[in-house]
Design a protein around this motif. Structure first.
Motif, short mmCIF file in Angstrom:
data_model
loop_
_atom_site.label_atom_id
_atom_site.label_comp_id
_atom_site.label_asym_id
_atom_site.label_seq_id
_atom_site.Cartn_x
_atom_site.Cartn_y
_atom_site.Cartn_z
N VAL A 71 11.55 -17.83 11.45
CA VAL A 71 10.11 -17.57 11.39
C VAL A 71 9.66 -17.56 9.93
N ASP A 72 8.40 -17.93 9.71
CA ASP A 72 7.82 -17.96 8.37
C ASP A 72 7.94 -16.58 7.73
N LEU A 73 8.62 -16.51 6.60
CA LEU A 73 8.84 -15.25 5.91
C LEU A 73 7.53 -14.57 5.53
N PHE A 74 6.49 -15.37 5.26
CA PHE A 74 5.24 -14.80 4.78
C PHE A 74 4.18 -14.70 5.86
N ASN A 75 4.60 -14.79 7.10
CA ASN A 75 3.73 -14.47 8.22
C ASN A 75 3.22 -13.03 8.03
N THR A 76 1.95 -12.80 8.29
CA THR A 76 1.39 -11.48 8.03
C THR A 76 2.06 -10.37 8.84
N LYS A 77 2.58 -10.71 10.03
CA LYS A 77 3.29 -9.70 10.83
C LYS A 77 4.62 -9.32 10.20
N VAL A 78 5.27 -10.29 9.54
CA VAL A 78 6.51 -9.99 8.81
C VAL A 78 6.20 -9.04 7.66
N ILE A 79 5.16 -9.36 6.89
CA ILE A 79 4.78 -8.54 5.74
C ILE A 79 4.48 -7.11 6.20
N ARG A 80 3.70 -7.00 7.27
CA ARG A 80 3.30 -5.68 7.76
C ARG A 80 4.51 -4.88 8.24
N ALA A 81 5.39 -5.52 9.02
CA ALA A 81 6.54 -4.81 9.57
C ALA A 81 7.57 -4.44 8.50
N SER A 82 7.57 -5.17 7.39
CA SER A 82 8.52 -4.85 6.32
C SER A 82 8.12 -3.59 5.55
N ALA A 83 6.88 -3.15 5.72
CA ALA A 83 6.39 -1.92 5.09
C ALA A 83 6.63 -1.90 3.58
N GLY A 84 6.41 -3.03 2.94
CA GLY A 84 6.56 -3.12 1.49
C GLY A 84 7.94 -3.52 1.02
N ALA A 85 8.92 -3.53 1.92
CA ALA A 85 10.30 -3.84 1.52
C ALA A 85 10.44 -5.25 0.97
N ILE A 86 9.64 -6.18 1.46
CA ILE A 86 9.74 -7.57 1.04
C ILE A 86 9.53 -7.74 -0.47
N PHE A 87 8.80 -6.82 -1.08
CA PHE A 87 8.49 -6.96 -2.50
C PHE A 87 9.68 -6.63 -3.41
N GLY A 88 10.72 -6.04 -2.84
CA GLY A 88 11.88 -5.69 -3.64
C GLY A 88 13.15 -6.40 -3.23
N MET A 89 13.03 -7.49 -2.46
CA MET A 89 14.21 -8.16 -1.92
C MET A 89 14.29 -9.62 -2.36
N GLU A 90 15.51 -10.06 -2.61
CA GLU A 90 15.77 -11.47 -2.83
C GLU A 90 16.08 -12.09 -1.47
#
Length: 257
Positions: A147-166
């Motif tokens: 699934v598209d990593l930058f799908n808005t549902k992915v961003i929302r469910a990550s609760a900010g975690a995506i901003f600190g991950m490679e």
């Protein structure tokens, strides 16, 4: 705060980011809310390009944003139009998509990695990212056709975690297999049944955990080439575990030893 107003052309540009093809063209994506803004400012994996804030929320962001980031204000109606959420939080953040080429993982890989094959549900992916971050895992590998990593549902469910991950995208298994051999990782496939019960799993010092599609699981090719298989034994009559829950249990086992 005395902020410039969001223009009509700017409004249209943000609206286009709701679609995957425009996100890919612009190398940008949308996040929302004060918590996401704070996470994006504290971590640097996907830098903040600009912020759009509803007039009534302008004061809430002034202490968590640097002076070099453009901020625009808009009406409640405009916020409802550019937001991807049913109930907008009043803050839209436009972030740059930072790419992580798989070759860069060679330089400083973590001792435990997670490989996700063809995960299709954005909520599951976001929750897995959030859970992995909770347990200190900062490097995640995605197979092609995920699934598209930058799908808005992915961003929302990550609760900010995506901003600190490679997050390394579109990595086929052959590449991963060769990487594991070079770097002495053990490939551990999570399967619904027939694997080593997770409470008896004797993990090695360097592990790559393999998790598959929500309904189909891992492909046979990957299962066959894995060094070992693990399963979470059921205690009741439920047919299967949600993928994100299974990931959480496995990540807890890794972190707890």
């Amino acid at each position: 705060m005395n902020l410039p107003l969001l223009s009509k052309n700017h409004h249209k540009w943000i609206r286009r980011l709701h679609q995957k093809k425009y996100r890919q063209e612009e190398k940008a994506f949308i996040a929302e809310g004060l918590n996401s803004l704070k996470s994006a400012m504290e971590m640097t994996c996907h830098p903040v390009k600009e912020v759009i804030v509803e007039k009534n929320y302008a004061e809430s962001i002034k202490n968590c944003i640097s002076d070099d980031i453009p901020v625009y204000t808009c009406s409640k109606k405009e916020m409802e139009s550019i937001s991807t959420e049913e109930t907008p939080q009043g803050i839209v953040i436009i972030c740059s998509e930072k790419e992580f080429p798989f070759e860069e993982l060679e330089e400083n890989p973590s001792k435990n990695l997670l490989y996700l094959e063809r995960v299709s549900d954005p909520g599951n992916l976001g929750t897995i990212l959030r859970t992995a971050a909770w347990f200190g895992m900062k490097q995640i590998i995605l197979s092609p056709f995920s699934v598209d990593l930058f799908n808005t549902k992915v961003i929302r469910a990550s609760a900010g975690a995506i901003f600190g991950m490679e997050i390394y995208q579109s990595v086929d298994f052959d590449m991963l297999f060769q990487f594991a051999k070079r770097k002495n990782y053990k490939l551990t496939a999570a399967v619904p049944e027939g694997g080593i019960p997770i409470n008896r799993w004797k993990r090695t010092r360097k592990n790559i955990i393999l998790l598959g599609h929500e309904a189909k699981g891992l492909s046979e090719e990957i299962i066959e080439q894995a060094d070992q298989r693990i399963s979470i034994p059921p205690q009741g009559n439920v047919e299967s575990l949600n993928l994100a829950i299974a990931a959480a249990i496995i990540l807890y086992e890794i972190a707890g030893r």
